[in-house]
Design a protein around this motif. Sequence first.
Motif, PDB file in Angstrom:
ATOM      1  N   TYR A 137       0.828  -1.213   0.000  1.00 47.32           N
ATOM      2  CA  TYR A 137       0.000   0.000   0.000  1.00 47.32           C
ATOM      3  C   TYR A 137       0.861   1.262   0.000  1.00 47.32           C
ATOM      4  CZ  TYR A 137      -2.636   3.838   2.030  1.00 47.32           C
ATOM      5  OH  TYR A 137      -3.186   5.076   2.277  1.00 47.32           O
ATOM      6  N   ARG A 138       0.419   2.246  -0.782  1.00 46.78           N
ATOM      7  CA  ARG A 138       1.031   3.568  -0.808  1.00 46.78           C
ATOM      8  C   ARG A 138      -0.016   4.603  -0.396  1.00 46.78           C
ATOM      9  NH1 ARG A 138       3.306   0.945  -5.420  1.00 46.78           N
ATOM     10  NH2 ARG A 138       1.554   1.639  -6.709  1.00 46.78           N
ATOM     11  N   PRO A 139       0.365   5.588   0.412  1.00 47.43           N
ATOM     12  CA  PRO A 139      -0.607   6.565   0.910  1.00 47.43           C
ATOM     13  C   PRO A 139      -1.429   7.187  -0.210  1.00 47.43           C
ATOM     14  CG  PRO A 139       1.485   6.846   2.040  1.00 47.43           C
ATOM     15  CD  PRO A 139       1.722   5.840   0.947  1.00 47.43           C
ATOM     16  N   GLY A 140      -2.748   7.268   0.040  1.00 46.27           N
ATOM     17  CA  GLY A 140      -3.660   7.878  -0.908  1.00 46.27           C
ATOM     18  C   GLY A 140      -4.311   6.917  -1.880  1.00 46.27           C
ATOM     19  N   GLU A 141      -3.916   5.639  -1.848  1.00 45.70           N
ATOM     20  CA  GLU A 141      -4.488   4.678  -2.779  1.00 45.70           C
ATOM     21  C   GLU A 141      -5.898   4.271  -2.368  1.00 45.70           C
ATOM     22  OE1 GLU A 141      -0.983   2.312  -5.032  1.00 45.70           O
ATOM     23  OE2 GLU A 141      -1.419   1.587  -3.007  1.00 45.70           O
ATOM     24  N   VAL A 142      -6.578   3.597  -3.308  1.00 48.25           N
ATOM     25  CA  VAL A 142      -7.914   3.062  -3.072  1.00 48.25           C
ATOM     26  C   VAL A 142      -7.784   1.628  -2.603  1.00 48.25           C
ATOM     27  CG1 VAL A 142     -10.146   2.478  -4.107  1.00 48.25           C
ATOM     28  CG2 VAL A 142      -8.938   4.562  -4.830  1.00 48.25           C
ATOM     29  N   VAL A 143      -8.385   1.320  -1.453  1.00 45.66           N
ATOM     30  CA  VAL A 143      -8.307  -0.012  -0.866  1.00 45.66           C
ATOM     31  C   VAL A 143      -9.708  -0.575  -0.700  1.00 45.66           C
ATOM     32  CG1 VAL A 143      -7.584  -1.373   1.133  1.00 45.66           C
ATOM     33  CG2 VAL A 143      -6.175   0.554   0.365  1.00 45.66           C
ATOM     34  N   LEU A 144      -9.946  -1.742  -1.289  1.00 52.26           N
ATOM     35  CA  LEU A 144     -11.203  -2.466  -1.097  1.00 52.26           C
ATOM     36  C   LEU A 144     -10.967  -3.576  -0.084  1.00 52.26           C
ATOM     37  CD1 LEU A 144     -14.119  -3.437  -1.726  1.00 52.26           C
ATOM     38  CD2 LEU A 144     -13.168  -4.686  -3.692  1.00 52.26           C
ATOM     39  N   VAL A 145     -11.790  -3.585   0.964  1.00 49.93           N
ATOM     40  CA  VAL A 145     -11.695  -4.612   1.999  1.00 49.93           C
ATOM     41  C   VAL A 145     -12.956  -5.454   1.948  1.00 49.93           C
ATOM     42  CG1 VAL A 145     -11.450  -5.087   4.449  1.00 49.93           C
ATOM     43  CG2 VAL A 145     -10.333  -3.066   3.456  1.00 49.93           C
ATOM     44  N   ASN A 146     -12.826  -6.712   1.571  1.00 47.84           N
ATOM     45  CA  ASN A 146     -13.977  -7.609   1.580  1.00 47.84           C
ATOM     46  C   ASN A 146     -14.201  -8.171   2.984  1.00 47.84           C
ATOM     47  OD1 ASN A 146     -14.570  -7.330  -1.166  1.00 47.84           O
ATOM     48  ND2 ASN A 146     -13.097  -8.918  -1.736  1.00 47.84           N
ATOM     49  N   GLY A 147     -15.458  -8.513   3.271  1.00 44.57           N
ATOM     50  CA  GLY A 147     -15.767  -8.991   4.614  1.00 44.57           C
ATOM     51  C   GLY A 147     -15.482  -7.936   5.658  1.00 44.57           C
ATOM     52  N   ALA A 148     -15.830  -6.691   5.347  1.00 45.37           N
ATOM     53  CA  ALA A 148     -15.401  -5.556   6.172  1.00 45.37           C
ATOM     54  C   ALA A 148     -16.098  -5.476   7.523  1.00 45.37           C
ATOM     55  CB  ALA A 148     -15.613  -4.247   5.404  1.00 45.37           C
ATOM     56  N   GLY A 149     -17.095  -6.315   7.774  1.00 43.08           N
ATOM     57  CA  GLY A 149     -17.741  -6.312   9.075  1.00 43.08           C
ATOM     58  C   GLY A 149     -17.136  -7.285  10.056  1.00 43.08           C
ATOM     59  N   GLY A 150     -16.266  -8.180   9.584  1.00 35.78           N
ATOM     60  CA  GLY A 150     -15.647  -9.186  10.449  1.00 35.78           C
ATOM     61  C   GLY A 150     -14.391  -8.676  11.122  1.00 35.78           C
ATOM     62  N   GLY A 151     -13.702  -9.567  11.842  1.00 33.97           N
ATOM     63  CA  GLY A 151     -12.549  -9.153  12.619  1.00 33.97           C
ATOM     64  C   GLY A 151     -11.420  -8.586  11.782  1.00 33.97           C
ATOM     65  N   VAL A 152     -10.895  -9.365  10.822  1.00 29.04           N
ATOM     66  CA  VAL A 152      -9.808  -8.882   9.976  1.00 29.04           C
ATOM     67  C   VAL A 152     -10.286  -7.736   9.097  1.00 29.04           C
ATOM     68  CG1 VAL A 152      -8.254  -9.489   8.084  1.00 29.04           C
ATOM     69  CG2 VAL A 152      -8.574 -11.076   9.981  1.00 29.04           C
ATOM     70  N   GLY A 153     -11.490  -7.876   8.551  1.00 30.48           N
ATOM     71  CA  GLY A 153     -12.003  -6.853   7.649  1.00 30.48           C
ATOM     72  C   GLY A 153     -12.152  -5.498   8.307  1.00 30.48           C
ATOM     73  N   LEU A 154     -12.758  -5.464   9.483  1.00 33.52           N
ATOM     74  CA  LEU A 154     -12.952  -4.192  10.163  1.00 33.52           C
ATOM     75  C   LEU A 154     -11.614  -3.598  10.596  1.00 33.52           C
ATOM     76  CD1 LEU A 154     -15.321  -2.364  10.958  1.00 33.52           C
ATOM     77  CD2 LEU A 154     -15.209  -3.354  13.236  1.00 33.52           C
ATOM     78  N   ALA A 155     -10.688  -4.455  11.035  1.00 29.07           N
ATOM     79  CA  ALA A 155      -9.351  -3.974  11.369  1.00 29.07           C
ATOM     80  C   ALA A 155      -8.689  -3.340  10.152  1.00 29.07           C
ATOM     81  CB  ALA A 155      -8.498  -5.124  11.898  1.00 29.07           C
TER      82      ALA A 155
END
Length: 333
Positions: A137-155
Amino acid sequence: MRAIVVREHGEPETLKLEEVGTPAFGDDEVLIEVHAVGVNYPDLLVISGQYQILPPRPFSPGKDAAGVVLATGRNVKTCKPGDRVMAQVEYGAYAEQLVTSGENCFVIPHSMSFNDAAAMGLVYQTAHFALVERGMYRPGEVVLVNGAGGGVGLAAVQIAKGLGATVLAGVRREEHARLATESGADHIINIGADNLRDSLREQVQAVTNGHGADVILDPLGDDVFDASMRALAWRGRMVVIGFAAGRIPAIKANYLLVKNILVSGLQWSDYRERDPAWVRRVQTELFDLYTAGKIKPNVMRSFALQDCAQALALVKAGKVQGKVILTTANAKA
């Protein structure tokens, strides 16, 4: 002391709290009085005998614990008796006392509760390594997090936002969408939509002006993984974290070539075993983000240690928003 003991692999309902001997510790180890235990999806796999690393039976499951140091071996420099610590281990955390290497113990900030510490271990380390090391990751990029309600996802949502990303949260449920938004997500992607193969990419492109996602973190696998690959930006990076949704996907190598994209995997425990100093540096950064108010675990509910089957049932059903934890009798002392 008392501990949850796995004598035969099976369902969580078979687990019972047993009286066991106080564990002995060596020169490089720490004895911890456990107050809180993090419950993680891999715990289900370990208990059922389906995980890639299975300890010899009988054993206590559990990879995250927080509590007070009771004693240390003479070579331990990372903590001392009386310190409030978190520990990240391969197994053994579902117990009132835990022995682990001093390298795996981290003194927690004064402002951090035992519950937050137990909920913050494996999932936040996994999310950080997936985003920064494997996802580059580089600052300012677009990040998609799948399963974003779970433990790893929300973190991952919280860490990515804390590090300056535009965060897209892939969720199926409205309550997970609300939680991800409260945790800093800029846009919600419906990964339960019809015709996911096309709709996921369309949603991502719509909120990124056609750019796509620079980094995608995927703990789900199955159809979500396949659809997500089509939403990657040019030179995008996708990180495989797990397969909580079921099917382990296959990747066509020609698609990587044509799109100039990268897919990598993360097995976080390898970093703990091979380079504990690196893990400690990351944990220091996570503590800094916590004290700055940029990350905080969402502890949905706590259960007594003996009620671990109820907590694991919520994890198995995908009904956890953030984390559930277990508390021991020490927490009431």
